[in-house]
Design a protein around this motif. Structure first.
Motif, PDB file in Angstrom:
ATOM      1  N   ARG A   1       0.836  -1.199   0.000  1.00  0.00           N
ATOM      2  CA  ARG A   1       0.000   0.000   0.000  1.00  0.00           C
ATOM      3  C   ARG A   1       0.869   1.246   0.000  1.00  0.00           C
ATOM      4  N   ARG A   2       0.396   2.248  -0.706  1.00  0.00           N
ATOM      5  CA  ARG A   2       1.155   3.481  -0.822  1.00  0.00           C
ATOM      6  C   ARG A   2       1.049   4.306   0.463  1.00  0.00           C
ATOM      7  N   PHE A   3       2.182   4.913   0.844  1.00  0.00           N
ATOM      8  CA  PHE A   3       2.267   5.771   2.030  1.00  0.00           C
ATOM      9  C   PHE A   3       1.918   5.023   3.316  1.00  0.00           C
ATOM     10  N   VAL A   4       2.158   3.745   3.341  1.00  0.00           N
ATOM     11  CA  VAL A   4       1.908   2.942   4.543  1.00  0.00           C
ATOM     12  C   VAL A   4       3.174   2.175   4.863  1.00  0.00           C
ATOM     13  N   ALA A   5       3.609   2.241   6.125  1.00  0.00           N
ATOM     14  CA  ALA A   5       4.834   1.555   6.545  1.00  0.00           C
ATOM     15  C   ALA A   5       4.522   0.086   6.833  1.00  0.00           C
ATOM     16  N   GLU A   6       4.571  -0.707   5.792  1.00  0.00           N
ATOM     17  CA  GLU A   6       4.344  -2.141   5.935  1.00  0.00           C
ATOM     18  C   GLU A   6       5.184  -2.859   4.892  1.00  0.00           C
ATOM     19  N   ASN A   7       5.408  -4.131   5.137  1.00  0.00           N
ATOM     20  CA  ASN A   7       6.196  -4.939   4.220  1.00  0.00           C
ATOM     21  C   ASN A   7       5.385  -5.270   2.967  1.00  0.00           C
ATOM     22  N   ALA A   8       6.078  -5.342   1.850  1.00  0.00           N
ATOM     23  CA  ALA A   8       5.420  -5.691   0.592  1.00  0.00           C
ATOM     24  C   ALA A   8       5.221  -7.202   0.513  1.00  0.00           C
ATOM     25  N   THR A   9       4.106  -7.596  -0.088  1.00  0.00           N
ATOM     26  CA  THR A   9       3.849  -9.018  -0.312  1.00  0.00           C
ATOM     27  C   THR A   9       4.531  -9.453  -1.596  1.00  0.00           C
ATOM     28  N   GLU A  10       5.151 -10.623  -1.562  1.00  0.00           N
ATOM     29  CA  GLU A  10       5.922 -11.134  -2.693  1.00  0.00           C
ATOM     30  C   GLU A  10       5.129 -12.194  -3.431  1.00  0.00           C
ATOM     31  N   HIS A  11       5.200 -12.148  -4.759  1.00  0.00           N
ATOM     32  CA  HIS A  11       4.447 -13.086  -5.584  1.00  0.00           C
ATOM     33  C   HIS A  11       5.345 -13.569  -6.712  1.00  0.00           C
ATOM     34  N   ARG A  12       5.337 -14.869  -6.913  1.00  0.00           N
ATOM     35  CA  ARG A  12       6.134 -15.493  -7.967  1.00  0.00           C
ATOM     36  C   ARG A  12       5.340 -15.490  -9.267  1.00  0.00           C
ATOM     37  N   CYS A  13       5.996 -15.228 -10.363  1.00  0.00           N
ATOM     38  CA  CYS A  13       5.335 -15.138 -11.669  1.00  0.00           C
ATOM     39  C   CYS A  13       5.737 -16.320 -12.532  1.00  0.00           C
ATOM     40  N   ARG A  14       4.821 -16.725 -13.397  1.00  0.00           N
ATOM     41  CA  ARG A  14       5.043 -17.852 -14.299  1.00  0.00           C
ATOM     42  C   ARG A  14       5.108 -17.365 -15.744  1.00  0.00           C
ATOM     43  N   TYR A  15       5.902 -18.094 -16.521  1.00  0.00           N
ATOM     44  CA  TYR A  15       6.021 -17.778 -17.945  1.00  0.00           C
ATOM     45  C   TYR A  15       5.192 -18.773 -18.744  1.00  0.00           C
ATOM     46  N   PHE A  16       4.344 -18.252 -19.654  1.00  0.00           N
ATOM     47  CA  PHE A  16       3.512 -19.080 -20.520  1.00  0.00           C
ATOM     48  C   PHE A  16       4.069 -18.968 -21.935  1.00  0.00           C
ATOM     49  N   SER A  17       4.594 -20.088 -22.421  1.00  0.00           N
ATOM     50  CA  SER A  17       5.309 -20.076 -23.702  1.00  0.00           C
ATOM     51  C   SER A  17       4.374 -19.807 -24.877  1.00  0.00           C
ATOM     52  N   LYS A  18       3.140 -20.332 -24.839  1.00  0.00           N
ATOM     53  CA  LYS A  18       2.223 -20.113 -25.964  1.00  0.00           C
ATOM     54  C   LYS A  18       1.823 -18.645 -26.063  1.00  0.00           C
ATOM     55  N   ALA A  19       1.523 -18.040 -24.930  1.00  0.00           N
ATOM     56  CA  ALA A  19       1.154 -16.618 -24.936  1.00  0.00           C
ATOM     57  C   ALA A  19       2.371 -15.708 -24.932  1.00  0.00           C
ATOM     58  N   ARG A  20       3.559 -16.265 -24.628  1.00  0.00           N
ATOM     59  CA  ARG A  20       4.813 -15.507 -24.603  1.00  0.00           C
ATOM     60  C   ARG A  20       4.706 -14.310 -23.652  1.00  0.00           C
ATOM     61  N   LYS A  21       4.348 -14.603 -22.411  1.00  0.00           N
ATOM     62  CA  LYS A  21       4.239 -13.538 -21.416  1.00  0.00           C
ATOM     63  C   LYS A  21       4.366 -14.137 -20.019  1.00  0.00           C
ATOM     64  N   PHE A  22       4.764 -13.275 -19.062  1.00  0.00           N
ATOM     65  CA  PHE A  22       4.794 -13.613 -17.649  1.00  0.00           C
ATOM     66  C   PHE A  22       3.473 -13.182 -17.021  1.00  0.00           C
ATOM     67  N   VAL A  23       2.959 -14.003 -16.108  1.00  0.00           N
ATOM     68  CA  VAL A  23       1.704 -13.718 -15.423  1.00  0.00           C
ATOM     69  C   VAL A  23       1.899 -13.923 -13.937  1.00  0.00           C
ATOM     70  N   CYS A  24       1.454 -12.928 -13.158  1.00  0.00           N
ATOM     71  CA  CYS A  24       1.525 -12.999 -11.698  1.00  0.00           C
ATOM     72  C   CYS A  24       0.113 -12.864 -11.143  1.00  0.00           C
ATOM     73  N   ARG A  25      -0.224 -13.666 -10.157  1.00  0.00           N
ATOM     74  CA  ARG A  25      -1.540 -13.631  -9.521  1.00  0.00           C
ATOM     75  C   ARG A  25      -1.409 -13.062  -8.118  1.00  0.00           C
ATOM     76  N   VAL A  26      -2.217 -12.042  -7.823  1.00  0.00           N
ATOM     77  CA  VAL A  26      -2.199 -11.381  -6.520  1.00  0.00           C
ATOM     78  C   VAL A  26      -3.540 -11.630  -5.846  1.00  0.00           C
ATOM     79  N   LYS A  27      -3.512 -12.276  -4.691  1.00  0.00           N
ATOM     80  CA  LYS A  27      -4.727 -12.545  -3.933  1.00  0.00           C
ATOM     81  C   LYS A  27      -5.262 -11.248  -3.328  1.00  0.00           C
ATOM     82  N   VAL A  28      -6.570 -11.079  -3.386  1.00  0.00           N
ATOM     83  CA  VAL A  28      -7.230  -9.899  -2.815  1.00  0.00           C
ATOM     84  C   VAL A  28      -8.111 -10.369  -1.666  1.00  0.00           C
ATOM     85  N   PRO A  29      -7.789 -10.010  -0.422  1.00  0.00           N
ATOM     86  CA  PRO A  29      -8.631 -10.429   0.715  1.00  0.00           C
ATOM     87  C   PRO A  29     -10.021  -9.823   0.609  1.00  0.00           C
ATOM     88  N   PRO A  30     -11.052 -10.535   1.071  1.00  0.00           N
ATOM     89  CA  PRO A  30     -12.411  -9.969   1.040  1.00  0.00           C
ATOM     90  C   PRO A  30     -12.500  -8.704   1.885  1.00  0.00           C
TER      91      PRO A  30
END
Length: 481
Positions: free
Chosen positions: A154-183
């Motif tokens: 979060r911007r302007f908030v003193a907290e640690n950033a959450t880390e997310h691993r990204c995957r490469y999809f060869s057919k689409a030729r792109k990296f994709v990262c999924r970020v969970k959004v809490p309810p």
């Protein structure tokens, strides 16, 4: 006791805050290489050396074991103190060793890799209850062992950033990262997204991106788009579609855009109200010059009332959040349809009839009125919430009556003109007659003198008194009767 200067203290605190915000991500750099690791670039040549000095009459033998090879298996190579590898490929990576007999002299690890491309991240969310997806394209296939990471805080908030691993999809030729959004997450808060891609050849960090959950909404395109003709309506088409499966209409609705064009047109072209008249005029010569777009439709259907008669049309639909948040989806797959054609009418007209009106945002669309929302099917697809208020198209019988009346009026008008033209011509002739016209004047015929007698049979009568009637008697005997 001296007090510390206030402005200097505030400046130091501000500098610390800026440094903290700048370090929202993580260090991005190449992985450390060991001393016995050699880095080679794709397509380049490289020479591996066994030892600086080799005993005379000693035969140096090279052997390689690729990374994908099974344990204990190796491939025998050429002999010599140096080994030349041309035009490196990713498959050339592996462990290379040189030996004299059974004595191992040196072991090297060769890595064939290219520095990663700088990521240009793009984040989106398919609906309000879905996770955030961040992705970026790749021009070339990344080197084996390339690692892509993404951090969110979060911007302007003193907290640690959450880390997310990204995957490469060869057919689409792109990296994709999924970020969970809490309810219950506030969708208006600003988030900072940082990316890093690294491998043995180097590392590259993308530019930080500031987003909100509401601004990155991008629904999937509508599905099941169909175009149907309406009986006895040569200028109407009924378009129907369904919500995408990733969007639940029970909580949030979508609004749609529909665009359509005659099939000869090579591409779609948005028509503004000021250009519509010109477009329709040009369309008389070529229907392919004009295509229209209807906006602000919250139904899952649309009645097109100005289609070209007997012409095949291409229709596409796209969607957006009902409150206007985020971006439009991609256009749906093309659907085609042709208006109804009277089988007895072999000379169908191609005159355009437009029933659209300008909208607030400047596009050219139909006027719609809201009504109650209803379920279309068991899957919860959105029902029609608005209906068209445009005037219905007249039936062919009304056109026949109108045409007959117009023809009768034209004939009557022509008759009146002809009649008055005759009267005008007659009056003009009367006004131009010479003096004396209309009187019966006696003209001498130069008759021969009588041969029987010089005495006339009838004498001239004496002038009569005024007011008396003069009567004469003709002698029938002298006429030879």
């Amino acid at each position: 006791m001296a007090r510390p200067p206030g402005p200097l203290l505030l400046l130091l605190l501000l500098l610390c805050l800026l440094l903290y915000l700048a370090a929202a991500g993580r260090p991005c750099g190449p992985a450390g290489l060991s001393r016995d690791t050699v880095l080679g670039h794709l397509g380049a040549n490289i020479t591996l050396t066994c030892q600086d000095e080799v005993p005379e009459n000693a035969t140096v033998l090279w052997q390689v074991k690729q990374q994908e090879a099974a344990e204990g298996l190796g491939q025998q190579l050429v002999e010599g103190n140096t080994l030349l590898l041309r035009r490196l490929r990713y498959e050339d990576s592996g462990h290379y060793s040189c030996s004299v007999g059974s004595h191992l002299l040196r072991s090297l690890r060769l890595l064939v890799a290219e520095p990663p491309e700088t990521p240009q991240v793009f984040c989106y969310r398919r609906s309000h209850d879905k996770d955030v997806l961040c992705e970026w394209p790749q021009q070339e296939r990344p080197s084996p062992g390339t690692r892509a990471m993404l951090w969110v805080k979060r911007r302007f908030v003193a907290e640690n950033a959450t880390e997310h691993r990204c995957r490469y999809f060869s057919k689409a030729r792109k990296f994709v990262c999924r970020v969970k959004v809490p309810p219950g997450t506030d969708e208006t808060k600003h988030l900072v997204v940082s990316t890093c891609v690294s491998n043995s050849a180097g590392g590259s960090a993308g530019k930080d991106k500031i987003i909100t959950l509401s601004s990155i909404l991008k629904p999937d395109p509508p599905v099941n788009v169909t175009v149907e003709a309406l009986e006895k309506a040569p200028q109407r088409l009924q378009v129907n579609w369904s919500y995408p499966s990733s969007w639940d209409p029970r909580f949030y609705w979508l609004r749609f855009q529909v665009r359509y064009r005659p099939e000869p047109a090579p591409a779609f072209m948005e028509v503004r109200p000021c250009l519509l008249a010109c477009c329709l005029s040009l369309a008389r010569l070529s229907p392919a010059l004009c295509s229209l777009q209807v906006d602000q439709v919250t139904t899952t259907w649309l009645d097109i009332r100005d289609a070209w008669r007997g012409t095949r049309h291409v229709v596409q639909v796209r969607a957006k959040d009902e409150f206007g948040h985020g971006a439009w989806s991609e256009w749906s797959q093309e659907a085609v349809g042709t208006p109804w054609t009277d089988p007895w009418d072999l000379t169908s007209e191609t005159e355009p009839f437009s029933s659209q009106v300008p909208l607030e945002d400047g596009t050219y669309g139909v006027t719609l009125l809201p009504r109650l929302f209803a379920e279309d099917d068991a899957n919860g697809a959105a029902g029609s919430v608005m209906e068209s208020s445009t005037h219905p198209v007249a039936s062919p019988y009304a056109f026949l009556v109108t045409g007959g009346s117009l023809l009768l009026g034209i004939l009557l008008f022509v008759g009146i003109i002809v009649r008055y033209r005759q009267i005008w011509w007659t009056n003009g002739q009367e006004t131009t007659k010479p003096e004396g016209e209309g009187q019966h004047m006696l003209v001498p015929l130069n008759l021969l003198p009588p041969t029987l007698s010089d005495t006339p049979l009838l004498s001239h009568p004496a002038p009569s008194a005024p007011g008396m009637l003069l009567m004469t008697h003709t002698d029938h005997s002298s006429s030879g009767q």
